[in-house]
Write an enzyme that holds these catalytic residues in place. Sequence first.
Site, PDB file in Angstrom:
ATOM      1  N   HIS A   1      -4.718  -6.454  -8.920  1.00  0.00           N
ATOM      2  CA  HIS A   1      -4.101  -7.476  -8.069  1.00  0.00           C
ATOM      3  C   HIS A   1      -2.592  -7.571  -8.247  1.00  0.00           C
ATOM      4  CE1 HIS A   1      -4.858 -10.269 -11.635  1.00  0.00           C
ATOM      5  NE2 HIS A   1      -3.614 -10.615 -11.321  1.00  0.00           N
TER       6      HIS A   1
ATOM      7  N   GLU B   1      -3.118 -12.445  -5.525  1.00  0.00           N
ATOM      8  CA  GLU B   1      -3.247 -13.693  -6.271  1.00  0.00           C
ATOM      9  C   GLU B   1      -2.092 -14.621  -5.912  1.00  0.00           C
ATOM     10  OE1 GLU B   1      -2.819 -15.405 -10.845  1.00  0.00           O
ATOM     11  OE2 GLU B   1      -3.236 -13.270 -10.537  1.00  0.00           O
TER      12      GLU B   1
ATOM     13  N   HIS C   1       7.202  -6.061  -1.485  1.00  0.00           N
ATOM     14  CA  HIS C   1       6.217  -6.557  -0.537  1.00  0.00           C
ATOM     15  C   HIS C   1       4.821  -6.082  -0.916  1.00  0.00           C
ATOM     16  CE1 HIS C   1       7.536  -2.587   1.069  1.00  0.00           C
ATOM     17  NE2 HIS C   1       6.225  -2.397   1.211  1.00  0.00           N
TER      18      HIS C   1
ATOM     19  N   GLU D   1       4.172  -5.823   4.791  1.00  0.00           N
ATOM     20  CA  GLU D   1       4.279  -4.687   5.700  1.00  0.00           C
ATOM     21  C   GLU D   1       2.951  -4.494   6.418  1.00  0.00           C
ATOM     22  OE1 GLU D   1       5.750   0.006   5.631  1.00  0.00           O
ATOM     23  OE2 GLU D   1       5.262  -1.024   3.752  1.00  0.00           O
TER      24      GLU D   1
END
Length: 324
Positions: free
Chosen positions: A169, A234, A262, A311
Site C-alpha cells: 500500500h 491508505e 502520485h 494519474e
Amino acid sequence: MATIDNSFKTNHTCLRVKDPQISTKFYEDNFGLKIYRTFPFPQFNFSLYMLCYNNPSSPYYNNMWADREGILELTHNYGTESDPNYTINNGNVEPHRGFGHICFSVDNIEEACNRLEKNGVKFQKKLTDGRQKDIAFALDPDGYWIELIEHGINKNIGKTDLTTYRLNHTMIRVKDPKKSLQFYKDVLGMKLFSTRVHEGAKFTLYFLGYDHDSNFVENEESKVNQAKRQSVLELTHNWGTESDPNFKGYHNGNAQPQGYGHICISMQNAEKFCNEIEEKFGDELNWSVKFNKGGLKNLAFIKDPDGYSIEIIPSWIFDGENKS
C-alpha cells in the site's frame, strides 16, 4: 457513476529520487523488485523507472506494465544526482507533511528486517521499538519511509523469500475523510476494504482499492487478507483536522519541496472513463491535465480533495503510445 469494469487497477505509485542508480539498486537488492520498463523523456528532462515483481507465479506475469498492480515508479529529474543542494521531501517532516510511506508485505517480517539490517538499511522504527511489535519502518536512500508488515504466505522459520514480497500500500494523510472517501469511491470507483480506528493516538486509517469479485463486501476485509493485496491506498485521518480553522492542509508532494508524485489507476478505456466522470461531476473535479491534452499523450491527471495527484492511463499503454 462512471462505468467501472474488471480492467480497473491501482497500477503504480510515483516517487521522485535523487539518484536512480542508487535507488533502483536499493529496491532490487532489498525488496526484490526488478526494473520492468524504463521511459526516458529527454524533451522534458526526466526519466521514469518502472519496478515490479515479475515472478511467473504472479497473476499479472503476462500483462503489460500498465495492466498490473504493484508497480513502483521512480522519477528522476536530470541533474539531481550531481546537485549537492538537492534533497527529497519525504512527506513526514513539518511543515511539509502529507505523503506518509509505501508498504511492503513480506512472508516473515522478523527475517525480512534482519536481512535489511545486515544489508545496512537504516530504520525509522524497528520491530522492537514502540508499542506495535508487528510492523517496522525502514528508510530508502532518499529518506522515504517504507513500512513492513507480514502476510505470512509460505512462511518458513528462519528464512525470508523475496519472491513472496508485495508492494502492499501507499499512505497519504487527508484533512477530511468524508470528502476523501466520497472522491475515491464515487468519482474513481474504489471500494473501502477496511477501517481501523486508533482511539489512543486519535487517528483513523481507511484502506481502499479495486476489487471486482461479485461477493466482495465493503469494509469487512481482514487484516490478513488485506496484507496479501497489492497497490492498496491508505488514507490517514488525524482527528480534528477537518474542523481546525488553523490547519492549512497537507503538502501534496508536487509543490516545492517535492518528493511524492502520485498514484496511478489504469483501465481499458481511460478516455471513456475521464469523459464519464467529467460529464457527471463537472466543475467539482480538479484536473491538472485532461485526457490527451498534455505534453505526454494518452493520460490524464486529476487531483483529490487534498490536492494529491492521481494519474489515469489506459491499461494497454506502451513506449510508442506515450510520445509528445
